[in-house]
Motif scaffolding. Structure first.
Motif, mmCIF file in Angstrom:
data_model
loop_
_atom_site.group_PDB
_atom_site.id
_atom_site.type_symbol
_atom_site.label_atom_id
_atom_site.label_comp_id
_atom_site.label_asym_id
_atom_site.label_seq_id
_atom_site.Cartn_x
_atom_site.Cartn_y
_atom_site.Cartn_z
ATOM 1 N N CYS B 50 41.894 35.421 50.175
ATOM 2 C CA CYS B 50 41.265 36.204 48.903
ATOM 3 C C CYS B 50 41.225 37.237 48.751
ATOM 4 O O CYS B 50 41.016 37.982 48.170
ATOM 5 C CB CYS B 50 39.858 35.748 48.635
ATOM 6 S SG CYS B 50 39.677 33.616 48.510
ATOM 7 N N GLY B 53 44.077 40.043 46.761
ATOM 8 C CA GLY B 53 44.439 39.246 45.630
ATOM 9 C C GLY B 53 43.012 39.698 44.543
ATOM 10 O O GLY B 53 43.078 40.196 43.076
ATOM 11 N N GLU B 54 41.331 39.464 45.320
ATOM 12 C CA GLU B 54 40.240 40.045 45.019
ATOM 13 C C GLU B 54 40.404 41.410 44.235
ATOM 14 O O GLU B 54 40.029 42.374 43.509
ATOM 15 C CB GLU B 54 39.328 39.772 45.568
ATOM 16 C CG GLU B 54 38.740 38.232 45.037
ATOM 17 C CD GLU B 54 37.548 38.105 46.052
ATOM 18 O OE1 GLU B 54 37.259 37.676 47.146
ATOM 19 O OE2 GLU B 54 36.402 38.693 45.766
ATOM 20 N N LEU B 56 43.423 43.481 44.383
ATOM 21 C CA LEU B 56 44.679 43.437 43.005
ATOM 22 C C LEU B 56 43.795 43.227 41.782
ATOM 23 O O LEU B 56 44.155 44.123 40.594
ATOM 24 C CB LEU B 56 45.449 41.966 43.304
ATOM 25 C CG LEU B 56 46.598 42.754 41.706
ATOM 26 C CD1 LEU B 56 47.382 43.921 41.741
ATOM 27 C CD2 LEU B 56 47.692 41.657 42.347
ATOM 28 N N GLY B 57 42.565 42.338 41.523
ATOM 29 C CA GLY B 57 42.081 41.959 40.093
ATOM 30 C C GLY B 57 40.925 43.156 39.816
ATOM 31 O O GLY B 57 41.223 42.983 38.676
ATOM 32 N N LEU B 58 41.089 43.329 40.875
ATOM 33 C CA LEU B 58 39.752 44.538 40.776
ATOM 34 C C LEU B 58 40.322 45.655 39.900
ATOM 35 O O LEU B 58 39.911 46.780 39.339
ATOM 36 C CB LEU B 58 38.983 45.174 41.868
ATOM 37 C CG LEU B 58 38.190 45.637 41.508
ATOM 38 C CD1 LEU B 58 36.734 45.072 40.822
ATOM 39 C CD2 LEU B 58 37.093 45.971 43.110
ATOM 40 N N ILE B 60 43.279 46.032 38.575
ATOM 41 C CA ILE B 60 43.610 45.348 37.415
ATOM 42 C C ILE B 60 42.733 45.982 35.825
ATOM 43 O O ILE B 60 42.465 46.130 35.212
ATOM 44 C CB ILE B 60 44.544 43.978 37.758
ATOM 45 C CG1 ILE B 60 46.040 44.300 37.937
ATOM 46 C CG2 ILE B 60 44.671 43.855 35.700
ATOM 47 C CD1 ILE B 60 46.326 42.477 38.043
ATOM 48 N N GLY B 61 41.480 44.723 36.663
ATOM 49 C CA GLY B 61 40.359 45.692 35.879
ATOM 50 C C GLY B 61 39.793 46.981 35.709
ATOM 51 O O GLY B 61 38.919 47.884 34.840
ATOM 52 N N LEU B 62 40.302 47.614 36.339
ATOM 53 C CA LEU B 62 39.684 48.861 36.426
ATOM 54 C C LEU B 62 40.547 49.967 36.916
ATOM 55 O O LEU B 62 40.875 50.339 37.989
ATOM 56 C CB LEU B 62 38.268 49.405 37.928
ATOM 57 C CG LEU B 62 36.830 48.643 37.332
ATOM 58 C CD1 LEU B 62 36.403 48.419 38.603
ATOM 59 C CD2 LEU B 62 36.588 49.156 36.112
ATOM 60 N N PRO B 63 41.248 49.801 35.843
ATOM 61 C CA PRO B 63 42.872 50.845 36.226
ATOM 62 C C PRO B 63 42.564 52.437 36.365
ATOM 63 O O PRO B 63 43.300 52.988 37.323
ATOM 64 C CB PRO B 63 43.852 51.208 34.727
ATOM 65 C CG PRO B 63 42.450 50.667 34.111
ATOM 66 C CD PRO B 63 41.605 50.075 34.809
ATOM 67 N N ILE B 82 50.218 37.095 47.436
ATOM 68 C CA ILE B 82 50.209 38.582 47.296
ATOM 69 C C ILE B 82 50.624 39.137 47.269
ATOM 70 O O ILE B 82 51.387 40.526 46.323
ATOM 71 C CB ILE B 82 48.749 38.595 47.918
ATOM 72 C CG1 ILE B 82 47.694 39.539 46.548
ATOM 73 C CG2 ILE B 82 48.438 39.198 49.473
ATOM 74 C CD1 ILE B 82 47.566 39.181 45.700
ATOM 75 N N THR B 85 53.247 39.872 44.781
ATOM 76 C CA THR B 85 52.879 39.552 43.515
ATOM 77 C C THR B 85 52.849 41.481 43.206
ATOM 78 O O THR B 85 52.761 41.856 42.506
ATOM 79 C CB THR B 85 51.413 39.129 42.926
ATOM 80 O OG1 THR B 85 51.651 37.364 43.171
ATOM 81 C CG2 THR B 85 50.902 38.722 42.049
ATOM 82 N N GLU B 89 53.637 43.047 40.816
ATOM 83 C CA GLU B 89 52.376 44.363 39.842
ATOM 84 C C GLU B 89 52.600 45.401 39.857
ATOM 85 O O GLU B 89 52.665 46.427 38.738
ATOM 86 C CB GLU B 89 51.705 43.338 39.708
ATOM 87 C CG GLU B 89 51.199 42.206 39.101
ATOM 88 C CD GLU B 89 51.982 41.711 38.073
ATOM 89 O OE1 GLU B 89 51.416 42.322 37.130
ATOM 90 O OE2 GLU B 89 52.103 40.505 37.226
ATOM 91 N N VAL B 188 29.462 48.437 40.502
ATOM 92 C CA VAL B 188 29.647 48.717 39.755
ATOM 93 C C VAL B 188 29.214 48.611 38.801
ATOM 94 O O VAL B 188 30.192 49.644 37.547
ATOM 95 C CB VAL B 188 31.155 47.767 39.577
ATOM 96 C CG1 VAL B 188 32.451 47.348 38.248
ATOM 97 C CG2 VAL B 188 31.657 47.347 40.794
ATOM 98 N N ILE B 196 27.837 43.308 33.782
ATOM 99 C CA ILE B 196 28.987 42.256 34.034
ATOM 100 C C ILE B 196 27.839 41.201 34.102
ATOM 101 O O ILE B 196 28.120 40.349 33.548
ATOM 102 C CB ILE B 196 29.687 43.015 35.815
ATOM 103 C CG1 ILE B 196 30.231 43.969 35.440
ATOM 104 C CG2 ILE B 196 30.448 41.842 36.050
ATOM 105 C CD1 ILE B 196 30.481 44.842 36.528
#
Lengths: 166, 203
Positions: B50, B53-54, B56-58, B60-63, B82, B85, B89, B188, B196
């Motif tokens: 994970c 992947g986590e 990458l999600g972070l 994307i959410g906090l560019p 991953i 991906t 991405e 965060v 959050i």
């Protein structure tokens, strides 16, 4: 999938504040994916398997933004490991929208396992879900799913079924 | 062979307001001790497959925030997709360090596929279109790659070959995944000015 249903999913996602969608394309929702890709308000990420998508959605949650994992219900099997660790281990929620393959009326032998395994897996992961068969129920189901998951800090799912995907 | 703990000290010295997602096993306790100033900004998880992947999600959410993934050979081999991906991405704010000790250290050290010498995770990353992917075996080179990776505008992957010896004498982190998540999320929230895990509505 009819345009009204595609629009209802996207409307529900926006009402719920979703900005990121991870997906692995499937056949029953095939009209939804290009519509999501084309939407300027939603960042889509195509993944190689649904477990990876669950992990990315978990990371988006940690950033303060909202994500959805969209997939065929067979993707649940591929993501059990990730979902168990994220949800049951750490309380990091993933909200899923999945097509209902293998429901009564299924006319493909290979899709039968998807229907048989879906609900026991969701139950094993202590993940509540709503099976939606009417287009006018889609948007509210998606919003309810987010409301629940952002209070429980656990996964929930909306299953698109019946005439929505047939 | 590099020591993972010394690598962590060199990396930690370069970090300040970055966010770190890290893998399971001995690396958790080592990072907790090697970079104590990063404890609140690090998500200590026990999540095989994970981690990146986590991260990458972070990312994307906090560019606008630099995200660091501290993955492992066992963890990345579990979820190689991953890398494909990441290649597609192309996040501009994600730096990945793979601690490759060629073993499943947390369960006593059985070998992973990288132990054969034929499996090269950096080559796999490059094959996925991640041009900045390197196997590193020298501590000074590792430090230099960290500097470049933390400033890169494209995904940057270091596969750090380390010995499988857990740093002796370090204290165990004794919080669980839920407590760790709250600590990280509150950090965060504070540093990004966002909510959050906010209060429930009254009705």
């Amino acid at each position: 999938m009819k345009k009204e249903a595609v629009d209802a999913v996207i409307s529900g996602l926006k009402q719920a504040g979703v900005e990121v969608v991870c997906y692995l394309p499937d056949s029953l929702l095939k009209e939804l994916y290009p519509a999501l890709d084309a939407d300027p308000d939603i960042r889509t990420v195509q993944v190689t398997n649904e477990g990876e998508g669950a992990a990315i959605c978990g990371g988006v949650f940690l950033s303060g933004k909202r994500a959805a994992l969209i997939m065929e219900n067979s993707g649940l099997r591929a993501s059990v490991e990730h979902l168990a660790r994220l949800g049951l281990g750490a309380g990091i929620p993933v909200i899923m929208i999945m097509s209902h393959r293998g429901d009564l009326g299924e006319n493909n032998w290979w899709a039968i396992p998807h229907g048989i395994t879906m609900e026991p897996i969701l139950d094993a992961l202590r993940t509540p879900y709503r099976i939606v068969k009417q287009t006018d129920e889609i948007s509210q189901a998606i919003q309810d799913s987010y409301t629940w998951s952002y209070n429980a800090y656990h996964h929930s799912a909306v299953v698109l079924s019946g005439g929505i995907v047939r | 062979m590099m020591k993972r703990y010394e690598c962590m000290q060199r990396l930690g010295a370069q970090l300040d307001d970055e966010l770190v997602i890290l893998s399971l096993g001995g690396a958790v306790d080592e990072w907790y001790n090697a970079a104590p100033h990063m404890r609140e900004g690090s998500l200590f998880q026990q999540q095989l497959g994970c981690v990146t992947g986590e991260a990458l999600g972070l990312a994307i959410g906090l560019p606008n925030r630099r995200i660091v993934s501290l993955d492992t050979d066992g963890g990345l081999l579990f979820d190689l997709g991953i890398l494909a991906t990441l290649g597609n991405e192309k996040p501009e704010n994600l730096f990945v360090v793979v601690w490759d000790n060629e073993s499943y250290q947390s369960i006593g050290g059985p070998k992973t596929h990288t132990a054969s010498g034929t499996v090269n995770l950096a080559e796999i990353a490059r094959g996925c279109g991640i041009e900045q992917a390197f196997v590193v075996r020298d501590l000074d080179e590792f430090e230099d790659h960290c500097r470049r990776g933390l400033g890169a505008k494209e995904p940057y992957v270091i596969v750090a070959k380390t010995d499988g010896i857990l740093q002796p004498g370090i204290s165990r982190k004794h919080s669980d995944g839920r407590e760790d998540k709250y600590i990280f999320v509150r950090h965060v929230e504070k540093t990004e000015g966002v909510s959050i895990m906010g209060p429930s509505e009254h009705n």
